[in-house]
Design an enzyme around this catalytic site. Structure first.
Site, PDB file in Angstrom:
ATOM      1  N   ASN A  10      11.697   1.526 -13.224  1.00 50.86           N
ATOM      2  CA  ASN A  10      11.627   1.043 -14.609  1.00 50.86           C
ATOM      3  C   ASN A  10      12.066   2.198 -15.504  1.00 50.86           C
ATOM      4  O   ASN A  10      11.331   3.158 -15.677  1.00 50.86           O
ATOM      5  CB  ASN A  10      10.179   0.635 -14.934  1.00 50.86           C
ATOM      6  CG  ASN A  10       9.984   0.317 -16.402  1.00 50.86           C
ATOM      7  OD1 ASN A  10      10.953   0.120 -17.137  1.00 50.86           O
ATOM      8  ND2 ASN A  10       8.727   0.266 -16.829  1.00 50.86           N
ATOM      9  N   TRP A  11      13.278   2.066 -16.046  1.00 44.33           N
ATOM     10  CA  TRP A  11      13.826   3.178 -16.840  1.00 44.33           C
ATOM     11  C   TRP A  11      13.285   3.215 -18.267  1.00 44.33           C
ATOM     12  O   TRP A  11      13.572   4.129 -19.016  1.00 44.33           O
ATOM     13  CB  TRP A  11      15.363   3.103 -16.843  1.00 44.33           C
ATOM     14  CG  TRP A  11      15.978   3.757 -15.630  1.00 44.33           C
ATOM     15  CD1 TRP A  11      15.373   3.968 -14.423  1.00 44.33           C
ATOM     16  CD2 TRP A  11      17.299   4.283 -15.510  1.00 44.33           C
ATOM     17  NE1 TRP A  11      16.243   4.599 -13.564  1.00 44.33           N
ATOM     18  CE2 TRP A  11      17.434   4.799 -14.202  1.00 44.33           C
ATOM     19  CE3 TRP A  11      18.400   4.362 -16.372  1.00 44.33           C
ATOM     20  CZ2 TRP A  11      18.615   5.393 -13.750  1.00 44.33           C
ATOM     21  CZ3 TRP A  11      19.579   4.940 -15.923  1.00 44.33           C
ATOM     22  CH2 TRP A  11      19.675   5.462 -14.625  1.00 44.33           C
ATOM     23  N   LYS A  12      12.543   2.191 -18.655  1.00 41.07           N
ATOM     24  CA  LYS A  12      11.985   2.139 -20.026  1.00 41.07           C
ATOM     25  C   LYS A  12      13.107   2.422 -21.043  1.00 41.07           C
ATOM     26  O   LYS A  12      14.236   1.992 -20.824  1.00 41.07           O
ATOM     27  CB  LYS A  12      10.821   3.123 -20.164  1.00 41.07           C
ATOM     28  CG  LYS A  12       9.796   2.963 -19.047  1.00 41.07           C
ATOM     29  CD  LYS A  12       8.533   3.731 -19.307  1.00 41.07           C
ATOM     30  CE  LYS A  12       7.631   3.646 -18.097  1.00 41.07           C
ATOM     31  NZ  LYS A  12       6.284   4.115 -18.337  1.00 41.07           N
ATOM     32  N   HIS A  92       4.489  -5.659 -18.869  1.00 36.21           N
ATOM     33  CA  HIS A  92       4.195  -4.222 -18.726  1.00 36.21           C
ATOM     34  C   HIS A  92       3.149  -3.828 -19.772  1.00 36.21           C
ATOM     35  O   HIS A  92       3.162  -4.329 -20.893  1.00 36.21           O
ATOM     36  CB  HIS A  92       5.477  -3.410 -18.918  1.00 36.21           C
ATOM     37  CG  HIS A  92       5.318  -1.982 -18.495  1.00 36.21           C
ATOM     38  ND1 HIS A  92       4.676  -1.053 -19.277  1.00 36.21           N
ATOM     39  CD2 HIS A  92       5.677  -1.329 -17.365  1.00 36.21           C
ATOM     40  CE1 HIS A  92       4.662   0.109 -18.642  1.00 36.21           C
ATOM     41  NE2 HIS A  92       5.261  -0.033 -17.476  1.00 36.21           N
ATOM     42  N   GLU A  94       2.895  -1.370 -21.604  1.00 37.81           N
ATOM     43  CA  GLU A  94       3.443  -0.852 -22.864  1.00 37.81           C
ATOM     44  C   GLU A  94       3.836  -1.995 -23.790  1.00 37.81           C
ATOM     45  O   GLU A  94       3.810  -1.843 -25.013  1.00 37.81           O
ATOM     46  CB  GLU A  94       4.627   0.096 -22.559  1.00 37.81           C
ATOM     47  CG  GLU A  94       4.118   1.411 -21.975  1.00 37.81           C
ATOM     48  CD  GLU A  94       5.117   2.179 -21.136  1.00 37.81           C
ATOM     49  OE1 GLU A  94       6.319   1.864 -21.173  1.00 37.81           O
ATOM     50  OE2 GLU A  94       4.680   3.114 -20.427  1.00 37.81           O
ATOM     51  N   GLU A 162      -0.730  -1.786 -12.205  1.00 36.54           N
ATOM     52  CA  GLU A 162      -0.467  -0.503 -12.854  1.00 36.54           C
ATOM     53  C   GLU A 162      -1.654  -0.125 -13.746  1.00 36.54           C
ATOM     54  O   GLU A 162      -1.739  -0.582 -14.900  1.00 36.54           O
ATOM     55  CB  GLU A 162       0.789  -0.606 -13.720  1.00 36.54           C
ATOM     56  CG  GLU A 162       2.036  -0.943 -12.948  1.00 36.54           C
ATOM     57  CD  GLU A 162       3.282  -0.435 -13.662  1.00 36.54           C
ATOM     58  OE1 GLU A 162       4.022   0.328 -13.047  1.00 36.54           O
ATOM     59  OE2 GLU A 162       3.484  -0.771 -14.838  1.00 36.54           O
ATOM     60  N   GLY A 168       2.473   7.567 -16.189  1.00 38.50           N
ATOM     61  CA  GLY A 168       3.051   8.753 -16.829  1.00 38.50           C
ATOM     62  C   GLY A 168       2.082   9.907 -16.988  1.00 38.50           C
ATOM     63  O   GLY A 168       2.369  10.860 -17.713  1.00 38.50           O
ATOM     64  N   SER A 207       2.472   6.856 -11.786  1.00 37.57           N
ATOM     65  CA  SER A 207       2.646   8.231 -11.277  1.00 37.57           C
ATOM     66  C   SER A 207       2.991   8.286  -9.788  1.00 37.57           C
ATOM     67  O   SER A 207       2.569   9.208  -9.093  1.00 37.57           O
ATOM     68  CB  SER A 207       1.403   9.072 -11.586  1.00 37.57           C
ATOM     69  OG  SER A 207       1.226   9.187 -12.991  1.00 37.57           O
ATOM     70  N   GLY A 228       8.230   4.615 -12.795  1.00 38.89           N
ATOM     71  CA  GLY A 228       8.806   4.951 -14.093  1.00 38.89           C
ATOM     72  C   GLY A 228       9.580   6.257 -14.030  1.00 38.89           C
ATOM     73  O   GLY A 228      10.730   6.317 -13.592  1.00 38.89           O
ATOM     74  N   GLY A 229       8.935   7.339 -14.443  1.00 40.04           N
ATOM     75  CA  GLY A 229       9.602   8.636 -14.589  1.00 40.04           C
ATOM     76  C   GLY A 229      10.387   9.081 -13.365  1.00 40.04           C
ATOM     77  O   GLY A 229      11.505   9.613 -13.498  1.00 40.04           O
TER      78      GLY A 229
HETATM   79  C1  PEP Z   1       5.606   2.408 -15.319  1.00 36.47           C
HETATM   80  O1  PEP Z   1       5.605   2.596 -16.518  1.00 36.47           O
HETATM   81  O2  PEP Z   1       5.861   1.268 -14.873  1.00 36.47           O
HETATM   82  C2  PEP Z   1       5.274   3.529 -14.456  1.00 36.47           C
HETATM   83  C3  PEP Z   1       4.759   3.261 -13.292  1.00 36.47           C
HETATM   84  O3  PEP Z   1       5.510   4.793 -14.941  1.00 36.47           O
HETATM   85  P1  PEP Z   1       5.297   6.195 -14.161  1.00 36.47           P
HETATM   86  O4  PEP Z   1       5.824   6.009 -12.751  1.00 36.47           O
HETATM   87  O5  PEP Z   1       6.106   7.168 -14.946  1.00 36.47           O
HETATM   88  O6  PEP Z   1       3.836   6.469 -14.175  1.00 36.47           O
END
Ligand code: PEP
Length: 246
Positions: A10-12, A92, A94, A162, A168, A207, A228-229
């Protein structure tokens, strides 16, 4: 029997044309990966990514529940599909938090996306306050019950657990806590869809990194990850994909 894992990035709100080289490198690795791989990109990159990596599963990060209409700044499932997306994330945290998306809204988005032929990654997860109050399983179970579309199969739906406090932050729940939540989600899916609920992949997200992916993937009912990251750069994402052997 273990399900084939899905590792989705997920590149957000990250990524411009300059980052298509990363998409390319990830799509090449996906060809020989031990698991299914997808990248959910900013809408502006989807069509270019599909052209750059034909056959690779590119997705969106959200869609509106309506087919079309006066919704400035929104994107419909049909538009994602038209751009070449095969899937989309809905719900999500967010979006739930900063756009006030209720379970009913998430459910409507999932239904619209599926009607358009997109497969869906539907996210659920608890806040730190809820976790510390010992109510995580209860709250996330209620969230999934109210967010699930009326019909789904392992091809049309994946659920991503999640925990909001793990996204993050570098924090990850214990293996026991992940196992407990994924078992509860599996029960909810079987309640909702019967045997088809056993085929729906339950991803863990929050994470996930090269250093913890294998350990997380070994937990019962963890059928992949939403990342994500660590999905932004092929160098970080490829070891997570490699860990995804079922
Ligand atoms: C996400 O936002 O879907 C996510 C899992 O982010 P991260 O891996 O950066 O915690």
């Amino acid at each position: 029997m273990a399900l084939k894992k899905l590792v989705a990035g997920n590149w957000k709100m990250h990524g411009t044309g300059a980052d298509l080289a990363e998409v390319n490198a990830i799509s090449l690795a996906a060809e020989t990966a031990p698991c299914d791989v997808a990248l959910c990109l900013p809408a502006t990159l989807i069509e270019r990514a599909v052209r750059a990596a034909p056959g690779f599963a590119i997705g969106g990060q959200d869609c509106h529940s309506a087919d079309k209409g006066a919704h400035t700044g929104e994107i419909s499932a049909a538009m994602l599909k038209d751009a070449g997306a095969l899937l989309t994330i809905v719900g999500h945290s967010e979006r739930r938090e900063s756009h006030g998306e209720s379970d009913a809204v998430v459910r409507a988005k999932a239904e619209t996306a599926m009607a358009e032929g997109l497969s869906v990654i539907l996210c659920v997860g608890e806040s730190l306050e809820t976790r510390e109050a010992g109510r995580a399983v209860e709250v996330v179970s209620a969230q999934i019950d109210a967010s699930l579309p009326p019909a789904a199969t392992g091809k049309t739906l994946a659920v991503a657990y999640e925990p909001i406090w793990a996204i993050g932050t570098g924090k990850v729940p214990s293996a026991d806590d992940i196992a407990e939540m994924h078992a509860a989600l599996r029960n909810r899916l079987v309640d909702a869809y019967g045997d088809a609920g056993r085929e729906i992949r339950i991803l863990y997200g929050g994470s996930v990194k090269a250093t913890n992916a294998a350990e997380i993937f070994a937990i019962a009912n963890v059928d992949g990850a939403l990342v994500g990251g660590a999905s932004l750069k092929a160098a970080d994402f490829l070891p997570i994909i490699a860990a995804g052997a079922a």
